[in-house]
Design an enzyme around this catalytic site. Structure first.
Site, mmCIF file in Angstrom:
data_model
loop_
_atom_site.group_PDB
_atom_site.id
_atom_site.type_symbol
_atom_site.label_atom_id
_atom_site.label_comp_id
_atom_site.label_asym_id
_atom_site.label_seq_id
_atom_site.Cartn_x
_atom_site.Cartn_y
_atom_site.Cartn_z
ATOM 1 N N ARG A 1 0.818 -1.225 0.000
ATOM 2 C CA ARG A 1 0.000 0.000 0.000
ATOM 3 C C ARG A 1 0.848 1.270 0.000
ATOM 4 N NH1 ARG A 1 -2.368 -3.458 -1.269
ATOM 5 N NH2 ARG A 1 -4.245 -4.409 -0.430
ATOM 6 N N SER B 1 -10.207 0.266 3.934
ATOM 7 C CA SER B 1 -9.496 -0.231 5.121
ATOM 8 C C SER B 1 -8.744 0.915 5.781
ATOM 9 C CB SER B 1 -8.494 -1.307 4.725
ATOM 10 O OG SER B 1 -9.187 -2.434 4.264
ATOM 11 N N GLU C 1 -3.501 2.967 6.844
ATOM 12 C CA GLU C 1 -3.530 2.926 5.373
ATOM 13 C C GLU C 1 -4.141 4.229 4.859
ATOM 14 O OE1 GLU C 1 -4.869 -0.745 3.604
ATOM 15 O OE2 GLU C 1 -5.736 0.325 1.901
#
Ligand SMILES: Cc1cc2nc3c(=O)[nH]c(=O)nc-3n(C[C@H](O)[C@H](O)[C@H](O)COP(=O)(O)OP(=O)(O)OC[C@H]3O[C@@H](n4cnc5c(N)ncnc54)[C@H](O)[C@@H]3O)c2cc1C
Length: 301
Positions: free
Chosen positions: A175, A224, A294
């Site tokens: 990510r 998320s 994230e």
């Protein structure tokens, strides 16, 4: 300061410009205060003009895709927010190589590849960002990451120069993509493979169904909230410490997926951030695990 921006911006670009733009309208979780100035360049030349201008005037700036991984604080964002979704979104095909500009919605890229009978992008169906945001975040799902199908990327550097880099020279992580500050992603080239259209569609359908079952798509969210730590999925730890359904004001840990914070209607960014900090603290105290975010938080503290 704001008046100056108005004066500076008039005549600078033909694309749309909004002042005091409410960022809850430009982010998927629908929280956040105003952006002093939100600009939509109509093409790469206009973007270059803007970039040179912000550099000369030392204006802080941020690139915005679809705002699906972003939490803007309630006091808003100073400086300029530049959005590429209106003017920088072309897509072209050369054999099995697709080139997509940064402002193109990732879903348009997935649909395009289905139409052309090309396989490789199915796992990304349903990710609500842009190509640029997807590359900046190295978006992924079901074990695949966008970098896996990437050949090269093109960037605009801080002075407006354009450079292309092959994937081998890019530093992707889970990510993330490490970039020099103020480099802007302009486009990505993706290597796909010929496939059977019905099979591609079947895979897309099954990924979409899994997504609908597992994610709370009926409420605004930013996807998320935390990266999965090496100890296991973040959602599992959040559930284990009993935080599913836990609320701060109108921000709530989703019942369906504990790594999602949903906006029940009129949440403030402050409530979402407080909830994130609460989760981090509890998981650290009870499990000894440091969660890494994230989602990206921007704006005036
Ligand atoms: C319901 C839901 C489901 C999701 N599912 C997934 C999933 O399965 N997998 C996944 O990985 N993510 C998922 N996400 C998160 C999000 O969609 C991805 O991270 C997406 O790639 C973000 O793209 P964006 O255009 O919205 O980026 P934004 O949120 O607008 O920006 C994210 C960051 O990228 C930077 N950025 C954006 N464009 C550029 C550019 N052109 N150049 C330089 N920097 C840029 C921004 O400055 C910001 O720091 C989900 C989100 C939601 C709401």
């Amino acid at each position: 300061m704001k008046r100056d921006y108005k004066k500076w911006v008039s005549g600078l670009i033909q694309g749309k410009v909004l002042f005091d733009a409410p960022m809850r309208q430009f982010t998927s979780i629908k929280v956040g205060g105003p952006a002093e100035c939100l600009l939509f360049p109509k093409d790469v030349d206009e973007l270059k003009k803007l970039i040179r201008f912000v550099r000369r005037k030392k204006i802080p700036f941020l690139i915005l895709g679809k705002g699906s991984n972003l939490i803007v604080r309630d006091k808003g964002v100073r400086g300029w927010i530049i959005n590429l979704t209106q003017g920088i979104k072309k897509i072209t095909l050369d054999g099995e190589v697709v080139e997509a500009e940064a402002g193109l919605p990732l879903q348009r890229l997935v649909q395009f590849s289905i139409r052309k009978g090309l396989t490789g992008l199915e796992p990304f169906s349903g990710i609500p960002g842009t190509v640029g945001g997807g590359l900046a975040m190295n978006a992924g799902a079901w074990g695949a990451e966008l970098k896996d199908v990437l050949l090269s990327m093109t960037f605009m550097k801080e002075g407006g120069e354009i450079v292309e880099r092959p994937r081998s020279r890019l530093r992707f992580s889970y990510r993330g993509l490490a970039l020099p500050p103020s480099w802007i992603i302009l486009k990505g080239r993706f290597r796909l493979k010929k496939g059977k259209k019905e099979e591609i569609l079947e895979r897309v359908k099954s990924y979409s169904e899994m997504r609908k079952r597992r994610q709370p798509l009926d409420y605004p969210s930013a996807g998320s909230v935390f990266k999965n730590p090496k100890e296991g999925p973040a959602g599992k730890w959040i559930e284990e410490v009993g935080l599913k359904g836990f609320r701060v004001g109108q921000a709530m840990v989703s019942h369906r997926h504990a790594n999602f914070i949903v906006n029940l209607g009129k949440a403030k960014a402050e409530e979402v951030i407080f909830l994130m900090e609460f989760i981090e603290k509890k998981i650290y105290e009870e499990k000894g695990i440091s969660l890494e975010r994230e989602v990206r938080v921007v704006g005036e503290p």
